[in-house]
Write a protein that holds these residues in place. Structure first.
Motif, PDB file in Angstrom:
ATOM      1  N   GLU A 199      -3.092   3.061   9.606  1.00  0.00           N
ATOM      2  CA  GLU A 199      -2.618   3.131   8.223  1.00  0.00           C
ATOM      3  C   GLU A 199      -1.433   2.199   8.004  1.00  0.00           C
ATOM      4  OE1 GLU A 199      -1.784   7.194   7.427  1.00  0.00           O
ATOM      5  OE2 GLU A 199      -3.893   7.822   7.530  1.00  0.00           O
ATOM      6  N   GLU A 234      -2.719  -1.364   7.940  1.00  0.00           N
ATOM      7  CA  GLU A 234      -3.398  -1.631   6.671  1.00  0.00           C
ATOM      8  C   GLU A 234      -2.396  -1.755   5.531  1.00  0.00           C
ATOM      9  OE1 GLU A 234      -6.403  -2.705   4.373  1.00  0.00           O
ATOM     10  OE2 GLU A 234      -6.554  -2.328   6.528  1.00  0.00           O
ATOM     11  N   ALA A 235      -1.323  -0.948   5.587  1.00  0.00           N
ATOM     12  CA  ALA A 235      -0.291  -1.017   4.547  1.00  0.00           C
ATOM     13  C   ALA A 235       0.406  -2.370   4.568  1.00  0.00           C
ATOM     14  CB  ALA A 235       0.726   0.105   4.757  1.00  0.00           C
ATOM     15  N   ARG A 271      -0.930  -5.205   5.632  1.00  0.00           N
ATOM     16  CA  ARG A 271      -1.881  -6.183   5.107  1.00  0.00           C
ATOM     17  C   ARG A 271      -1.943  -6.119   3.580  1.00  0.00           C
ATOM     18  NH1 ARG A 271      -7.534  -5.737   7.939  1.00  0.00           N
ATOM     19  NH2 ARG A 271      -7.898  -7.468   6.521  1.00  0.00           N
ATOM     20  N   THR A 272      -1.922  -4.918   3.046  1.00  0.00           N
ATOM     21  CA  THR A 272      -1.966  -4.750   1.590  1.00  0.00           C
ATOM     22  C   THR A 272      -0.724  -5.323   0.937  1.00  0.00           C
ATOM     23  OG1 THR A 272      -3.267  -2.731   1.868  1.00  0.00           O
ATOM     24  CG2 THR A 272      -2.200  -3.051  -0.270  1.00  0.00           C
ATOM     25  N   THR A 273       0.428  -5.102   1.562  1.00  0.00           N
ATOM     26  CA  THR A 273       1.688  -5.622   1.032  1.00  0.00           C
ATOM     27  C   THR A 273       1.669  -7.142   0.984  1.00  0.00           C
ATOM     28  OG1 THR A 273       2.882  -3.709   1.897  1.00  0.00           O
ATOM     29  CG2 THR A 273       4.189  -5.647   1.338  1.00  0.00           C
ATOM     30  N   ALA A 298      -0.992  -9.063   0.927  1.00  0.00           N
ATOM     31  CA  ALA A 298      -1.989  -9.497  -0.057  1.00  0.00           C
ATOM     32  C   ALA A 298      -1.437  -9.435  -1.475  1.00  0.00           C
ATOM     33  CB  ALA A 298      -3.242  -8.640   0.068  1.00  0.00           C
ATOM     34  N   LYS A 299      -0.645  -8.389  -1.746  1.00  0.00           N
ATOM     35  CA  LYS A 299      -0.058  -8.250  -3.085  1.00  0.00           C
ATOM     36  C   LYS A 299       1.038  -9.290  -3.318  1.00  0.00           C
ATOM     37  CE  LYS A 299      -1.021  -3.326  -3.764  1.00  0.00           C
ATOM     38  NZ  LYS A 299      -0.433  -1.980  -3.876  1.00  0.00           N
TER      39      LYS A 299
END
Length: 202
Positions: free
Chosen positions: A152, A155-156, A158-160, A162-163
């Protein structure tokens, strides 16, 4: 058995180190265990865990092991099964109210925790025992939860990213740029070249 339990508490720092290494190994094995299926490995792992911890800590296999938080003194050995400190009936010399021949589990826990690197965890309030977990492997449960937390967190991140960089995928090349060919490559006639390319000996 009682003497071995006292030995484990006296050497709680060493057992703390071993416990963390076992946990790290199981977390690293999470991809393999997930493929095999945790349900399939539950029984054999629980059996090994029971044998090892019963000998060393007189473990009761509650399924929610807190040895690393209680100085390697299992609170389930308390006749009242108190999970957050001793009762008010501890006898003189820190002996148990119910079993006078036995030292209070929590007196031993404080002794063991004082020797451990992360002994301050003994001050944390522990939740009540979930009886439906009795007999299950706490090793597998804890390592599985930690592996999930790591996934998690990854993934967090990676999401950060990407944003923060919404156009990153558009500008990022699909392959690494080619390095300049060595001179020997131009002199070797056996190397295939794109159509139209000039050879070194042409």
């Amino acid at each position: 058995m009682y003497r071995v339990r006292l030995f484990s508490i006296r050497h709680s720092r060493s057992f703390e180190w071993i416990y963390h290494r076992v946990e790290q190994a199981l977390v690293a094995l999470d991809p393999v265990l997930s493929r095999i299926g945790y349900q399939r490995v539950e029984r054999p792992v629980a059996l090994v865990e029971k044998v090892v911890k019963s000998v060393l800590f007189d473990c009761k296999m509650c399924g929610q092991c807190v040895l690393s938080s209680t100085g390697m003194s299992c609170p389930m050995n308390c006749p009242k099964q108190l999970r957050n400190g001793p009762c008010g009936g501890v006898r003189s010399g820190a002996y148990c109210e119910v079993k006078p021949e036995m030292k209070c589990v929590w007196s031993l826990a404080w002794d063991g925790a004082s020797r451990m690197k992360n002994g301050a965890q003994i001050a944390e309030v522990l939740p009540p025992v979930e009886r439906n977990l009795e007999g299950s492997s706490s090793w597998l449960r804890v390592s599985r939860e930690k592996a999930a937390q790591l996934r998690e967190a990854h993934e967090a991140r990676r999401t950060t990213i990407a944003k923060a960089f919404p156009g990153a995928r558009k500008v990022e090349p699909s392959t690494a740029p080619l390095v300049e060919e060595p001179e020997a490559a131009h002199l070797d006639p056996t190397i295939d070249r794109p159509a139209g390319a000039k050879g070194g000996q042409g």
